[in-house]
Design a protein around this motif. Sequence first.
Motif, PDB file in Angstrom:
ATOM      1  N   TYR A 151       0.881  -1.095  -0.062  1.00 34.02           N
ATOM      2  CA  TYR A 151       0.114   0.027   0.052  1.00 34.02           C
ATOM      3  C   TYR A 151       1.026   1.237  -0.172  1.00 34.02           C
ATOM      4  CZ  TYR A 151      -4.089   3.148   1.327  1.00 34.02           C
ATOM      5  OH  TYR A 151      -4.746   3.977   1.253  1.00 34.02           O
ATOM      6  N   THR A 152       0.554   2.142  -0.837  1.00 31.40           N
ATOM      7  CA  THR A 152       1.551   3.402  -1.147  1.00 31.40           C
ATOM      8  C   THR A 152       1.861   3.963   0.408  1.00 31.40           C
ATOM      9  OG1 THR A 152       0.570   3.775  -3.365  1.00 31.40           O
ATOM     10  CG2 THR A 152       1.704   5.486  -2.220  1.00 31.40           C
ATOM     11  N   GLY A 153       2.820   4.012   0.616  1.00 31.40           N
ATOM     12  CA  GLY A 153       3.499   4.631   2.015  1.00 31.40           C
ATOM     13  C   GLY A 153       3.525   3.820   3.093  1.00 31.40           C
ATOM     14  N   THR A 184      -0.180  -4.599  -9.942  1.00 33.90           N
ATOM     15  CA  THR A 184       0.421  -4.277 -11.204  1.00 33.90           C
ATOM     16  C   THR A 184       0.951  -5.745 -11.830  1.00 33.90           C
ATOM     17  OG1 THR A 184       1.512  -2.402 -10.409  1.00 33.90           O
ATOM     18  CG2 THR A 184       2.575  -3.315 -12.392  1.00 33.90           C
ATOM     19  N   ASN A 203       8.872  -1.275 -10.853  1.00 28.55           N
ATOM     20  CA  ASN A 203       7.477  -0.924  -9.927  1.00 28.55           C
ATOM     21  C   ASN A 203       6.562  -1.855 -10.112  1.00 28.55           C
ATOM     22  OD1 ASN A 203       8.919   1.508  -9.329  1.00 28.55           O
ATOM     23  ND2 ASN A 203       8.508   2.326 -11.304  1.00 28.55           N
ATOM     24  N   GLY A 210       8.984  -3.682   1.403  1.00 26.72           N
ATOM     25  CA  GLY A 210       8.357  -2.765   0.415  1.00 26.72           C
ATOM     26  C   GLY A 210       9.249  -2.177  -0.712  1.00 26.72           C
ATOM     27  N   LEU A 223       3.139  -4.752  -6.350  1.00 27.44           N
ATOM     28  CA  LEU A 223       2.795  -3.618  -5.810  1.00 27.44           C
ATOM     29  C   LEU A 223       1.564  -3.092  -6.453  1.00 27.44           C
ATOM     30  CD1 LEU A 223       6.184  -1.864  -6.220  1.00 27.44           C
ATOM     31  CD2 LEU A 223       5.195  -2.177  -4.175  1.00 27.44           C
ATOM     32  N   GLY A 227       0.130   2.857  -8.258  1.00 29.23           N
ATOM     33  CA  GLY A 227       0.514   3.414  -7.002  1.00 29.23           C
ATOM     34  C   GLY A 227      -0.705   3.355  -6.108  1.00 29.23           C
ATOM     35  N   ALA A 228      -0.943   4.780  -5.682  1.00 27.89           N
ATOM     36  CA  ALA A 228      -1.959   5.188  -4.819  1.00 27.89           C
ATOM     37  C   ALA A 228      -3.467   4.804  -5.209  1.00 27.89           C
ATOM     38  CB  ALA A 228      -1.995   6.551  -4.441  1.00 27.89           C
ATOM     39  N   LYS A 229      -3.705   4.718  -6.601  1.00 32.85           N
ATOM     40  CA  LYS A 229      -4.915   4.350  -7.151  1.00 32.85           C
ATOM     41  C   LYS A 229      -5.395   3.156  -6.739  1.00 32.85           C
ATOM     42  CE  LYS A 229      -4.603   7.770 -10.976  1.00 32.85           C
ATOM     43  NZ  LYS A 229      -4.458   8.039 -12.297  1.00 32.85           N
ATOM     44  N   SER A 231      -3.882   0.740  -4.470  1.00 36.36           N
ATOM     45  CA  SER A 231      -3.956   0.770  -3.273  1.00 36.36           C
ATOM     46  C   SER A 231      -5.354   1.238  -2.653  1.00 36.36           C
ATOM     47  CB  SER A 231      -2.681   1.052  -2.482  1.00 36.36           C
ATOM     48  OG  SER A 231      -2.603   2.391  -2.596  1.00 36.36           O
TER      49      SER A 231
END
Length: 350
Positions: A151-153, A184, A203, A210, A223, A227-229, A231
């Motif tokens: 999850y992003t972050g 992904t 990526n 992570g 991943l 990215g944030a989308k 997750s």
Amino acid sequence: MTATKVLVPADDLRTFAAALLEKGGLSSEHARTTADVFVWAALRGVDSHGIARVPAYLELLAKGVANASPQITVESSTPAAAVLDADRAPGPVALTAAAQEAVTRARATGIAAVGVRRTVHTGAIGYYVSKIAEQGLVGIGFVSGMPNMGYTGVKGPAVATSPLAIAVPADSHAPLLLDMATATIALGKIRQAKATGTPLPENAAATADGTPTTDPDQAVMPLPLGGAKGSGMSLAFELLTSVLVGAPIFSAFHSDDPQGRKHRQNALLIALDPAAFGDPHTFTTAVDATLTTLKHLPPADGAPGVFYPGERSAEVAVTRTAKGIPVAPKVWRELTESAAKFGITPPGGA
């Protein structure tokens, strides 16, 4: 050891898989239902969710992770919605029942949603929305499961590679079928890259802490897509499925409760009846026109053509129906070994 893939007619493979699953403990009806989901995926070239899943399901049944004799119940307080408690039934059993429940209710109400609580590995979610589309309705599905994706972050696995599927019926075209995970890359693709020593895309995967990596030997989790989308979508699907039906997975997984890491999945299937919005034939005719318009757009340089979601897998299904389904040597060996243990004669292959 078989050196090349074995070609097996779809009907023979379905019968063979059902026989194995029945010997594994499922009822005859549930075994046929589960086998049909696997063969559907295999026909469409989704081999990661195809017949290769049979040995894994036999193991789930043998270990008691999946309930071979579930007491499935349906709870409802309104005509347009229901919750199906799967009692740890295999996903194909639970979600097939949920899809039909959604269709039946949508016929009366125009739109219906059926949540699925406490199932075990849903299989190819595209199958269930396709079954809804086969009856002239639009099918939408979400699944949540055990956290195995970044999850992003966040450091380490945080959310699930939760899939989304949408099936829209058409007249002359094969139905549109969007079936995608929020990751992904699939975990199976990471394992495959590790076996062949092939570098992973940038990526797409990460190490245990992570850190993104292209080394398949170091990669342990995918991943999120975009990215944030990706997750964020996964977290939203957890709320729309697990939390909605009163069976949270995410919060339990990240708690101190050891039961929080017990394998389980939840789902939500939605059926939309075009007749509730206007003339259903006008709708499917317009779907055809939309897909035809897309296919007549000029392809980009080097592109083999313009395709809509589900089109190419439908073409693969036509070919494999005619020629047989190719089964990988390792999978065929596992299947025939199980067959020998259960006293089942495998299909001849070609």
